[in-house]
Motif scaffolding. Sequence first.
Motif, mmCIF file in Angstrom:
data_model
loop_
_atom_site.group_PDB
_atom_site.id
_atom_site.type_symbol
_atom_site.label_atom_id
_atom_site.label_comp_id
_atom_site.label_asym_id
_atom_site.label_seq_id
_atom_site.Cartn_x
_atom_site.Cartn_y
_atom_site.Cartn_z
ATOM 1 N N VAL A 176 0.846 -1.190 0.000
ATOM 2 C CA VAL A 176 0.000 0.000 0.000
ATOM 3 C C VAL A 176 0.883 1.243 0.000
ATOM 4 O O VAL A 176 1.692 1.439 0.915
ATOM 5 C CB VAL A 176 -0.922 0.012 1.235
ATOM 6 C CG1 VAL A 176 -1.847 1.220 1.207
ATOM 7 C CG2 VAL A 176 -1.729 -1.288 1.310
ATOM 8 N N GLU A 177 0.757 2.078 -1.026
ATOM 9 C CA GLU A 177 1.522 3.321 -1.106
ATOM 10 C C GLU A 177 0.872 4.389 -0.241
ATOM 11 O O GLU A 177 -0.355 4.526 -0.221
ATOM 12 C CB GLU A 177 1.606 3.795 -2.551
ATOM 13 C CG GLU A 177 2.415 2.873 -3.451
ATOM 14 C CD GLU A 177 2.485 3.379 -4.874
ATOM 15 O OE1 GLU A 177 1.627 4.218 -5.251
ATOM 16 O OE2 GLU A 177 3.384 2.945 -5.608
ATOM 17 N N ARG A 179 -3.009 3.963 -1.229
ATOM 18 C CA ARG A 179 -3.348 3.377 -2.526
ATOM 19 C C ARG A 179 -2.743 1.977 -2.629
ATOM 20 O O ARG A 179 -1.570 1.765 -2.310
ATOM 21 C CB ARG A 179 -2.835 4.255 -3.652
ATOM 22 C CG ARG A 179 -3.240 3.782 -5.055
ATOM 23 C CD ARG A 179 -2.744 4.739 -6.124
ATOM 24 N NE ARG A 179 -3.198 6.095 -5.870
ATOM 25 C CZ ARG A 179 -4.404 6.554 -6.210
ATOM 26 N NH1 ARG A 179 -5.264 5.732 -6.817
ATOM 27 N NH2 ARG A 179 -4.736 7.795 -5.961
ATOM 28 N N PHE A 180 -3.544 1.016 -3.106
ATOM 29 C CA PHE A 180 -3.098 -0.374 -3.235
ATOM 30 C C PHE A 180 -2.263 -0.530 -4.506
ATOM 31 O O PHE A 180 -2.804 -0.595 -5.609
ATOM 32 C CB PHE A 180 -4.300 -1.321 -3.268
ATOM 33 C CG PHE A 180 -5.093 -1.327 -1.996
ATOM 34 C CD1 PHE A 180 -4.728 -2.147 -0.938
ATOM 35 C CD2 PHE A 180 -6.190 -0.496 -1.852
ATOM 36 C CE1 PHE A 180 -5.463 -2.148 0.238
ATOM 37 C CE2 PHE A 180 -6.933 -0.499 -0.676
ATOM 38 C CZ PHE A 180 -6.566 -1.322 0.372
ATOM 39 N N GLN A 227 -15.534 -4.974 -2.031
ATOM 40 C CA GLN A 227 -14.995 -4.212 -3.141
ATOM 41 C C GLN A 227 -14.379 -5.044 -4.261
ATOM 42 O O GLN A 227 -14.249 -4.560 -5.370
ATOM 43 C CB GLN A 227 -13.924 -3.243 -2.618
ATOM 44 C CG GLN A 227 -14.451 -2.167 -1.704
ATOM 45 C CD GLN A 227 -15.422 -1.229 -2.384
ATOM 46 O OE1 GLN A 227 -16.486 -0.960 -1.863
ATOM 47 N NE2 GLN A 227 -15.089 -0.743 -3.557
ATOM 48 N N GLY A 228 -13.953 -6.267 -4.004
ATOM 49 C CA GLY A 228 -13.240 -7.006 -5.031
ATOM 50 C C GLY A 228 -11.819 -6.495 -5.199
ATOM 51 O O GLY A 228 -11.226 -5.945 -4.275
ATOM 52 N N MET A 239 -4.418 -0.581 -7.675
ATOM 53 C CA MET A 239 -4.318 0.797 -8.143
ATOM 54 C C MET A 239 -5.490 1.676 -7.703
ATOM 55 O O MET A 239 -5.666 2.782 -8.208
ATOM 56 C CB MET A 239 -4.160 0.855 -9.665
ATOM 57 C CG MET A 239 -2.929 0.121 -10.177
ATOM 58 S SD MET A 239 -1.396 0.611 -9.297
ATOM 59 C CE MET A 239 -1.279 2.341 -9.766
ATOM 60 N N ARG A 240 -6.273 1.183 -6.757
ATOM 61 C CA ARG A 240 -7.341 1.991 -6.169
ATOM 62 C C ARG A 240 -6.937 2.369 -4.745
ATOM 63 O O ARG A 240 -6.006 1.803 -4.181
ATOM 64 C CB ARG A 240 -8.657 1.227 -6.181
ATOM 65 C CG ARG A 240 -9.119 0.837 -7.583
ATOM 66 C CD ARG A 240 -10.283 -0.124 -7.544
ATOM 67 N NE ARG A 240 -11.491 0.499 -7.019
ATOM 68 C CZ ARG A 240 -12.610 -0.173 -6.734
ATOM 69 N NH1 ARG A 240 -12.637 -1.491 -6.898
ATOM 70 N NH2 ARG A 240 -13.670 0.457 -6.288
ATOM 71 N N SER A 241 -7.616 3.325 -4.172
ATOM 72 C CA SER A 241 -7.262 3.796 -2.841
ATOM 73 C C SER A 241 -8.336 3.412 -1.838
ATOM 74 O O SER A 241 -9.458 3.018 -2.212
ATOM 75 C CB SER A 241 -7.073 5.312 -2.849
ATOM 76 O OG SER A 241 -8.313 5.973 -2.993
ATOM 77 N N VAL A 242 -7.996 3.542 -0.558
ATOM 78 C CA VAL A 242 -8.974 3.293 0.499
ATOM 79 C C VAL A 242 -10.176 4.214 0.322
ATOM 80 O O VAL A 242 -11.321 3.840 0.606
ATOM 81 C CB VAL A 242 -8.323 3.478 1.879
ATOM 82 C CG1 VAL A 242 -9.373 3.410 2.989
ATOM 83 C CG2 VAL A 242 -7.252 2.425 2.107
ATOM 84 N N ALA A 243 -9.941 5.421 -0.180
ATOM 85 C CA ALA A 243 -11.038 6.371 -0.401
ATOM 86 C C ALA A 243 -12.045 5.871 -1.433
ATOM 87 O O ALA A 243 -13.177 6.371 -1.491
ATOM 88 C CB ALA A 243 -10.481 7.720 -0.833
ATOM 89 N N ASP A 244 -11.649 4.880 -2.253
ATOM 90 C CA ASP A 244 -12.567 4.329 -3.253
ATOM 91 C C ASP A 244 -13.529 3.303 -2.674
ATOM 92 O O ASP A 244 -14.458 2.864 -3.362
ATOM 93 C CB ASP A 244 -11.779 3.676 -4.395
ATOM 94 C CG ASP A 244 -10.997 4.686 -5.210
ATOM 95 O OD1 ASP A 244 -11.516 5.796 -5.417
ATOM 96 O OD2 ASP A 244 -9.868 4.358 -5.631
#
Length: 202
Positions: free
Chosen positions: A57-58, A68-69, A81-82, A86-91
């Motif tokens: 996680v960045e 961000r993953f 979420q699946g 390249m998505r973030s915790v905020a997503d």
Amino acid sequence: MFEILIERELPRPVGDDDPIAELWDFWDAARGDAPAICRDEFNAFDFPKLLGRINLVEVEPGRPTRFRFRVFGSEMDDPLQGDMTMRSVADIKEPAYADLVQRHYLQAYRLRRPFFAEVKARVGQESLFHYCRLALPMASAPGRFDILLVVSLRYADDKVEHVAGQFLDLCQTSVHRYSGATPESAHEWKAEQGPQSGACEP
């Protein structure tokens, strides 16, 4: 729906056969006096019991701090979420779950130390999601702290989930898990031997 039933920090696990203890011991040895290990010191294939369960996680500092993953484990069974690559915790769309993940990552990032927690939550009406999460500080280069090494493992007491008119035995999913359902027995590692009788009875 994601309703948190248990959320608490756990003590450091011990035992030669415990995969999280093994990873934590490696992290301690590799970092030396530094607060984090360097990314190039870690190879997920050195930890076969955890393959597929590891996230990188960045960290994007700011207000708020964003996570961000960069790598999302292929066997991660995120309940809502699946694939989060390249998505973030905020997503994460479920607020309670997003807040939970953000809290845990912030603990490791702000305190500059490992954070190990147990979570038990109700997902929907038919299933429990019970797991432990370890977040370890990591650096892309010496002197930095901009990555978290995160691993999650399931407990063995999840209830069955009702899917399309049939019951799906969650213990049949190919995941590593602890044998116990309480902190006292949570660190007794049990090798994968298929579902245990009565382990997932509703």
